[in-house]
Enzyme design. Structure first.
Site, PDB file in Angstrom:
ATOM      1  N   GLU A  79      38.028  40.835  37.462  1.00  0.00           N
ATOM      2  CA  GLU A  79      38.719  40.332  36.276  1.00  0.00           C
ATOM      3  C   GLU A  79      38.067  39.056  35.746  1.00  0.00           C
ATOM      4  O   GLU A  79      38.147  38.778  34.549  1.00  0.00           O
ATOM      5  CB  GLU A  79      40.207  40.091  36.563  1.00  0.00           C
ATOM      6  CG  GLU A  79      40.476  38.871  37.419  1.00  0.00           C
ATOM      7  CD  GLU A  79      41.950  38.473  37.460  1.00  0.00           C
ATOM      8  OE1 GLU A  79      42.800  39.346  37.311  1.00  0.00           O
ATOM      9  OE2 GLU A  79      42.220  37.275  37.634  1.00  0.00           O
TER      10      GLU A  79
ATOM     11  N   SER B 246      40.341  34.434  37.751  1.00  0.00           N
ATOM     12  CA  SER B 246      40.491  33.448  36.678  1.00  0.00           C
ATOM     13  C   SER B 246      41.800  33.669  35.926  1.00  0.00           C
ATOM     14  O   SER B 246      42.243  32.811  35.171  1.00  0.00           O
ATOM     15  CB  SER B 246      39.317  33.542  35.710  1.00  0.00           C
ATOM     16  OG  SER B 246      39.244  34.829  35.141  1.00  0.00           O
ATOM     17  N   CYS B 247      42.424  34.834  36.138  1.00  0.00           N
ATOM     18  CA  CYS B 247      43.731  35.104  35.525  1.00  0.00           C
ATOM     19  C   CYS B 247      44.782  34.165  36.110  1.00  0.00           C
ATOM     20  O   CYS B 247      44.599  33.604  37.189  1.00  0.00           O
ATOM     21  CB  CYS B 247      44.172  36.535  35.793  1.00  0.00           C
ATOM     22  SG  CYS B 247      43.295  37.783  34.829  1.00  0.00           S
ATOM     23  N   VAL B 248      45.889  34.002  35.379  1.00  0.00           N
ATOM     24  CA  VAL B 248      46.984  33.175  35.861  1.00  0.00           C
ATOM     25  C   VAL B 248      48.263  34.010  35.862  1.00  0.00           C
ATOM     26  O   VAL B 248      48.551  34.723  34.898  1.00  0.00           O
ATOM     27  CB  VAL B 248      47.169  31.917  34.986  1.00  0.00           C
ATOM     28  CG1 VAL B 248      48.389  31.111  35.444  1.00  0.00           C
ATOM     29  CG2 VAL B 248      45.928  31.038  35.059  1.00  0.00           C
TER      30      VAL B 248
ATOM     31  N   GLY C 235      43.917  30.978  38.135  1.00  0.00           N
ATOM     32  CA  GLY C 235      42.976  30.102  37.429  1.00  0.00           C
ATOM     33  C   GLY C 235      41.846  29.599  38.303  1.00  0.00           C
ATOM     34  O   GLY C 235      41.370  28.478  38.136  1.00  0.00           O
TER      35      GLY C 235
END
Lengths: 199, 168
Positions: free
Chosen positions: A151, B35-37, B101
């Site tokens: 991702e 990197s996603c939250v 993150g």
């Protein structure tokens, strides 16, 4: 998926097969035994496809990341489900499968070297094919959840509106084979540049 | 349909997805946040909660695809607050936990991949706009995280590939 044309996919497929031949040669020389690399499939993939190919979103993978710089920019990632990575390390070290049982320093170093050979072969094959100057970065070895790695590359490329190309990569010696996933994500500006070459 | 009492239903909240629940048997999970939250929210009085898995910081005016309502931090947080309100939650009662993150591609690439940091910042700013401050956060670093939200207790847990789940 908009953004990446058949021309770009065809170019990357041709390049992947040329890269595989070169990487196979490099690996065989390094290992002192014949190692062939097969590319059964090259396709555009979704995030879920990429994670499924390495054992699901929660799977732990071992692999490496290289960035491409130069005339065009992009990302290269080679991933193995952890148990396959360990098998691959045995294959690289000429050991019976099952010898390596954890992702120790030697295993990480072997996977880093493998990614270096495969990633660089791919980037160099691409550079020759499209007559551009490209530089692969040294590999960063990664051990983490599959989805976390996939991702992050996705987010970087998607934040600019691009696609991700998935290349199934099978490493084979006389004793057996082990499959990994090579992910190529050209930055959107790079895709535009590649498309420009088609004209 | 609800599972029989005591039997947990684990619901995966994928990239760009949003889930809300008032079913105490449901556990909402965002797997492999790089990197996603992930943001969990719980109203302890209404006993409703929700989870978003945000991919990118800003919608820049784009309307998110209905299949990925939480693709962007700004519109994702708005959608979470709205969906929770529809289930009877009050904004001022929401307890929020934030995780993710990270720079999972290692320190050498952290400068290039600032998306994790930008996501975290965008989440904080959007929450602030709603008058909300996270009660707890586990952000940054170099490792991926899986975030679990338990509707029954309102508790949120975070684990990594190397460490077991701890309550946030």
């Amino acid at each position: 998926m908009p953004g990446t044309t058949d021309f770009v996919i065809n170019t990357l497929s041709t390049v992947a097969r040329e890269g595989a031949i070169r990487a196979g040669r490099g690996l065989s020389g390094l290992m002192g035994q014949e190692i062939a690399i097969h590319i059964p499939d090259v396709r555009l993939g979704t995030k879920a496809d990429a994670c499924d190919a390495v054992g699901g979103s929660d799977a732990i993978v071992l692999g490496a990341y290289l960035s491409i710089s130069g005339d065009i920019t992009g990302h290269v990632m080679l991933l193995f489900p952890i148990e396959r990575a360990l098998k691959c390390v045995d294959l690289m070290c000429g050991q019976p499968p099952g010898t390596t049982t954890e992702a120790d320093e030697l295993a990480e170093s072997a996977i880093g070297e493998l990614a270096n050979i495969v990633g660089s072969a791919f980037v160099n094959a691409l550079a020759d094919h499209v007559q551009l100057v490209l530089h692969p970065s040294p590999p960063t070895v990664l051990s983490d959840m599959a989805q976390a790695l996939v991702e992050t590359v996705y987010a970087e490329v998607l934040s600019q509106g691009g696609d991700v190309v998935m290349i199934d990569t099978v490493f084979e010696d006389r004793g057996g084979h082990v499959a990994g996933l090579l992910i190529i994500a050209p930055d959107p500006a790079a895709v535009a540049r590649l498309e420009g070459l088609a004209a | 349909m609800s599972a029989p009492p005591g039997e947990q239903t684990r619901i995966s909240v994928g990239i760009g997805q949003l889930a809300v629940s008032r079913d105490p048997n449901e556990v909402l999970i965002a797997y492999g946040l790089g990197s996603c939250v992930g943001v969990s929210a719980f109203d302890p009085e209404a006993k409703v909660g929700g989870l978003v898995h945000v991919l990118l910081p800003a919608s820049d005016g784009r309307t998110p695809d209905s299949k990925e309502p939480a693709r962007f931090a700004d519109t994702g947080i708005d959608a979470l607050v709205k969906r929770l309100a529809e289930l009877g939650a009050l904004k001022r009662r929401l307890r929020l936990k934030v995780a993710g993150g990270a720079s999972v591609l290692g320190p050498a690439n952290a400068e290039k991949f600032k998306i994790g940091e930008r996501n975290a910042e965008a989440i904080r700013e959007r929450l602030k706009l709603h008058g909300l401050v996270p009660a707890a956060a586990d952000l940054g670093g170099v490792k991926g995280r899986t975030l679990e939200f338990h509707t029954a207790t309102g508790k949120t847990f975070v684990r990594t590939a190397a460490s077991p789940a701890v309550e946030l």
